[in-house]
Design a protein around this motif. Structure first.
Motif, PDB file in Angstrom:
ATOM      1  N   LYS A  81       4.549 -15.333  -9.505  1.00 34.48           N
ATOM      2  CA  LYS A  81       5.185 -15.455 -10.813  1.00 34.48           C
ATOM      3  C   LYS A  81       5.866 -14.156 -11.244  1.00 34.48           C
ATOM      4  CE  LYS A  81       1.982 -18.984 -12.534  1.00 34.48           C
ATOM      5  NZ  LYS A  81       1.018 -19.334 -13.613  1.00 34.48           N
ATOM      6  N   GLY A  82       5.742 -13.121 -10.425  1.00 32.98           N
ATOM      7  CA  GLY A  82       6.373 -11.856 -10.744  1.00 32.98           C
ATOM      8  C   GLY A  82       5.499 -10.886 -11.508  1.00 32.98           C
ATOM      9  N   ASN A  83       4.254 -11.275 -11.795  1.00 27.15           N
ATOM     10  CA  ASN A  83       3.333 -10.374 -12.482  1.00 27.15           C
ATOM     11  C   ASN A  83       2.946  -9.219 -11.556  1.00 27.15           C
ATOM     12  OD1 ASN A  83       3.149 -12.026 -14.866  1.00 27.15           O
ATOM     13  ND2 ASN A  83       1.851 -13.412 -13.675  1.00 27.15           N
ATOM     14  N   LYS A  84       3.000  -8.011 -12.078  1.00 24.25           N
ATOM     15  CA  LYS A  84       2.745  -6.831 -11.260  1.00 24.25           C
ATOM     16  C   LYS A  84       1.598  -6.028 -11.839  1.00 24.25           C
ATOM     17  CE  LYS A  84       4.861  -2.453  -9.806  1.00 24.25           C
ATOM     18  NZ  LYS A  84       6.050  -1.568  -9.913  1.00 24.25           N
ATOM     19  N   TRP A  85       0.760  -5.476 -10.969  1.00 22.75           N
ATOM     20  CA  TRP A  85      -0.280  -4.555 -11.390  1.00 22.75           C
ATOM     21  C   TRP A  85      -0.620  -3.612 -10.245  1.00 22.75           C
ATOM     22  CZ3 TRP A  85      -1.030  -9.571 -10.070  1.00 22.75           C
ATOM     23  CH2 TRP A  85      -2.001  -9.875  -9.120  1.00 22.75           C
ATOM     24  N   ILE A  86      -1.238  -2.509 -10.602  1.00 22.36           N
ATOM     25  CA  ILE A  86      -1.642  -1.499  -9.618  1.00 22.36           C
ATOM     26  C   ILE A  86      -3.136  -1.632  -9.376  1.00 22.36           C
ATOM     27  CG2 ILE A  86      -1.780   0.976  -9.114  1.00 22.36           C
ATOM     28  CD1 ILE A  86       0.560   1.378 -11.044  1.00 22.36           C
ATOM     29  N   SER A  87      -3.526  -1.622  -8.110  1.00 25.46           N
ATOM     30  CA  SER A  87      -4.942  -1.727  -7.757  1.00 25.46           C
ATOM     31  C   SER A  87      -5.387  -0.491  -6.987  1.00 25.46           C
ATOM     32  CB  SER A  87      -5.207  -2.980  -6.919  1.00 25.46           C
ATOM     33  OG  SER A  87      -5.066  -4.149  -7.698  1.00 25.46           O
ATOM     34  N   HIS A  88      -6.564   0.001  -7.344  1.00 27.52           N
ATOM     35  CA  HIS A  88      -7.182   1.140  -6.664  1.00 27.52           C
ATOM     36  C   HIS A  88      -8.485   0.645  -6.039  1.00 27.52           C
ATOM     37  CE1 HIS A  88      -4.314   3.610  -8.914  1.00 27.52           C
ATOM     38  NE2 HIS A  88      -4.718   2.983 -10.003  1.00 27.52           N
ATOM     39  N   PHE A  89      -8.529   0.588  -4.728  1.00 28.25           N
ATOM     40  CA  PHE A  89      -9.713   0.116  -4.014  1.00 28.25           C
ATOM     41  C   PHE A  89     -10.563   1.327  -3.634  1.00 28.25           C
ATOM     42  CE2 PHE A  89      -8.196  -4.190  -3.739  1.00 28.25           C
ATOM     43  CZ  PHE A  89      -6.818  -4.056  -3.747  1.00 28.25           C
ATOM     44  N   VAL A  90     -11.795   1.342  -4.129  1.00 26.09           N
ATOM     45  CA  VAL A  90     -12.612   2.556  -4.113  1.00 26.09           C
ATOM     46  C   VAL A  90     -13.887   2.358  -3.298  1.00 26.09           C
ATOM     47  CG1 VAL A  90     -13.809   4.250  -5.554  1.00 26.09           C
ATOM     48  CG2 VAL A  90     -11.747   3.111  -6.417  1.00 26.09           C
ATOM     49  N   TYR A  91     -14.232   3.387  -2.536  1.00 22.16           N
ATOM     50  CA  TYR A  91     -15.563   3.460  -1.924  1.00 22.16           C
ATOM     51  C   TYR A  91     -16.076   4.881  -2.127  1.00 22.16           C
ATOM     52  CZ  TYR A  91     -19.445   3.106   1.324  1.00 22.16           C
ATOM     53  OH  TYR A  91     -20.691   3.111   1.868  1.00 22.16           O
ATOM     54  N   VAL A 124       0.854  -1.189   0.000  1.00 22.31           N
ATOM     55  CA  VAL A 124       0.000   0.000   0.000  1.00 22.31           C
ATOM     56  C   VAL A 124       0.892   1.242   0.000  1.00 22.31           C
ATOM     57  CG1 VAL A 124      -1.747   1.300   1.274  1.00 22.31           C
ATOM     58  CG2 VAL A 124      -1.857  -1.214   1.204  1.00 22.31           C
ATOM     59  N   TYR A 125       0.708   2.108  -1.011  1.00 20.60           N
ATOM     60  CA  TYR A 125       1.570   3.289  -1.102  1.00 20.60           C
ATOM     61  C   TYR A 125       0.841   4.603  -0.852  1.00 20.60           C
ATOM     62  CZ  TYR A 125      -0.191   3.635  -5.937  1.00 20.60           C
ATOM     63  OH  TYR A 125      -0.982   3.721  -7.052  1.00 20.60           O
ATOM     64  N   SER A 126      -0.491   4.583  -0.806  1.00 18.27           N
ATOM     65  CA  SER A 126      -1.230   5.802  -0.449  1.00 18.27           C
ATOM     66  C   SER A 126      -2.663   5.425  -0.113  1.00 18.27           C
ATOM     67  CB  SER A 126      -1.198   6.837  -1.583  1.00 18.27           C
ATOM     68  OG  SER A 126      -1.902   6.382  -2.713  1.00 18.27           O
ATOM     69  N   TRP A 127      -3.304   6.279   0.677  1.00 15.68           N
ATOM     70  CA  TRP A 127      -4.694   6.021   1.033  1.00 15.68           C
ATOM     71  C   TRP A 127      -5.370   7.305   1.499  1.00 15.68           C
ATOM     72  CZ3 TRP A 127      -0.507   4.398   3.869  1.00 15.68           C
ATOM     73  CH2 TRP A 127      -0.371   4.939   5.157  1.00 15.68           C
ATOM     74  N   THR A 128      -6.687   7.340   1.316  1.00 16.56           N
ATOM     75  CA  THR A 128      -7.547   8.415   1.822  1.00 16.56           C
ATOM     76  C   THR A 128      -8.768   7.751   2.439  1.00 16.56           C
ATOM     77  OG1 THR A 128      -8.807   8.672  -0.234  1.00 16.56           O
ATOM     78  CG2 THR A 128      -6.764   9.955  -0.034  1.00 16.56           C
ATOM     79  N   ASN A 129      -9.744   8.560   2.816  1.00 16.96           N
ATOM     80  CA  ASN A 129     -10.950   7.999   3.418  1.00 16.96           C
ATOM     81  C   ASN A 129     -11.742   7.130   2.447  1.00 16.96           C
ATOM     82  OD1 ASN A 129     -10.473   9.216   5.873  1.00 16.96           O
ATOM     83  ND2 ASN A 129     -11.659  11.045   5.381  1.00 16.96           N
ATOM     84  N   ASN A 130     -11.561   7.353   1.149  1.00 16.80           N
ATOM     85  CA  ASN A 130     -12.361   6.633   0.166  1.00 16.80           C
ATOM     86  C   ASN A 130     -11.529   5.924  -0.903  1.00 16.80           C
ATOM     87  OD1 ASN A 130     -14.091   9.282   0.947  1.00 16.80           O
ATOM     88  ND2 ASN A 130     -15.436   7.525   0.623  1.00 16.80           N
ATOM     89  N   LEU A 131     -10.232   5.850  -0.686  1.00 16.53           N
ATOM     90  CA  LEU A 131      -9.379   5.239  -1.704  1.00 16.53           C
ATOM     91  C   LEU A 131      -8.125   4.647  -1.073  1.00 16.53           C
ATOM     92  CD1 LEU A 131      -8.600   4.791  -4.713  1.00 16.53           C
ATOM     93  CD2 LEU A 131      -7.575   7.085  -4.646  1.00 16.53           C
ATOM     94  N   ILE A 132      -7.801   3.416  -1.476  1.00 12.48           N
ATOM     95  CA  ILE A 132      -6.534   2.775  -1.109  1.00 12.48           C
ATOM     96  C   ILE A 132      -5.821   2.386  -2.394  1.00 12.48           C
ATOM     97  CG2 ILE A 132      -5.424   0.831   0.049  1.00 12.48           C
ATOM     98  CD1 ILE A 132      -7.763   0.687   1.952  1.00 12.48           C
TER      99      ILE A 132
END
Length: 272
Positions: A33-43, A17-25
């Motif tokens: 396997k080394g596969n990388k992706w960015i995820s944005h968890f939203v409310y 986790v590199y940043s977060w707010t009240n409505n976003l992580i």
């Protein structure tokens, strides 16, 4: 945890986790396997202005275009009235703003059917075309349109005629079913519900909230089927002189469109 928003993961995934707010992580994810992706968890916030601010923040999180990104959670917004649960339809302006966000970021809804949020029959026809440009006497590589056609494209008027026919059918059905009134020049004249010229449209209904909601439903169905968008900045409402101030205010709030006090002329003719 971020203001009621939390994420869980197992040992198969490495989460940073590199940043977060009240409505976003925001987090970097990597599997074994080394596969990388960015995820944005939203409310999505219950306040529309805060939700719109969140969309701008999400749109700005595209510094690394080569890394796949995933937006997951509850945006607390809808793309069409069919998704709405409750009595009153969603404001057209809010759905358009959310759809613009989805289109701008090229998002796809990962439902069980894998339906694309950007998909429509007209858009699929457009994407079957391709172009080449002649530069210094040599043809360029093939170019496939991704965001629709410009007004000067030779295919544009034909696609518009096909798409707008859906709107005309829905308007005629609504009038036949008695849910919109339309307008008559004289008592014996035929009823007119809308007028079309090129890509402009004039809709004629009574200043009643129930009719306005029916127009919203029709417009949303048209937007969903055609993939076209309503330009709210170029749209306006013209009220009759007998419409009360309160009714005018209510209708403006429902549509999210301001009234035109002095609409001037259209096609050289006065609009009032």
């Amino acid at each position: 945890m971020s203001g009621g928003l939390c994420i869980f993961w197992n040992n198969e995934i490495n989460v940073e986790v590199y940043s977060w707010t009240n409505n976003l992580i925001n987090a970097n994810l990597r599997d074994k396997k080394g596969n990388k992706w960015i995820s944005h968890f939203v409310y999505g916030n219950s306040t529309y202005s805060q939700r719109k601010k969140l969309w701008r923040e999400l749109a700005a999180n595209t510094e690394d275009p080569l890394t796949p990104q995933m937006f997951i959670g509850d945006f607390n917004n809808i793309l069409s009235q069919e998704e709405k649960i409750g009595m009153y339809p969603k404001l057209v302006s809010q759905m358009i703003d959310f759809r613009n966000f989805v289109d701008y970021n090229g998002l796809m809804d990962l439902e069980l059917q894998g339906r694309s949020l950007r998909g429509s029959l007209v858009t699929k026809c457009v994407r079957s075309a391709s172009y080449k440009f002649k530069v210094n006497g040599e043809l360029s590589q093939k170019v496939i349109p991704q965001r629709g056609l410009g007004q000067e494209d030779p295919l544009s008027p034909y696609l518009f005629i096909i798409a707008v026919e859906v709107f005309t059918i829905h308007m005629n059905e609504a009038h036949t079913n008695g849910v919109i009134s339309g307008f008559k020049v004289t008592p014996t004249a035929p009823t007119v519900t809308h007028l079309l010229f090129a890509d402009d449209c004039i809709i004629l209904v009574e200043a009643k909230e129930e009719e306005i909601y029916q127009i919203i439903l029709i417009l949303n169905e048209y937007i969903e089927a055609s993939g076209q968008r309503i330009n709210l900045e170029k749209s306006g409402i013209i009220f009759g002189e007998e419409v009360s101030i309160q009714v005018r205010v209510n209708i403006e709030e429902i549509l999210g469109i301001a009234a035109w006090d002095n609409p001037g002329k259209y096609l050289g003719l006065p609009t009032q």
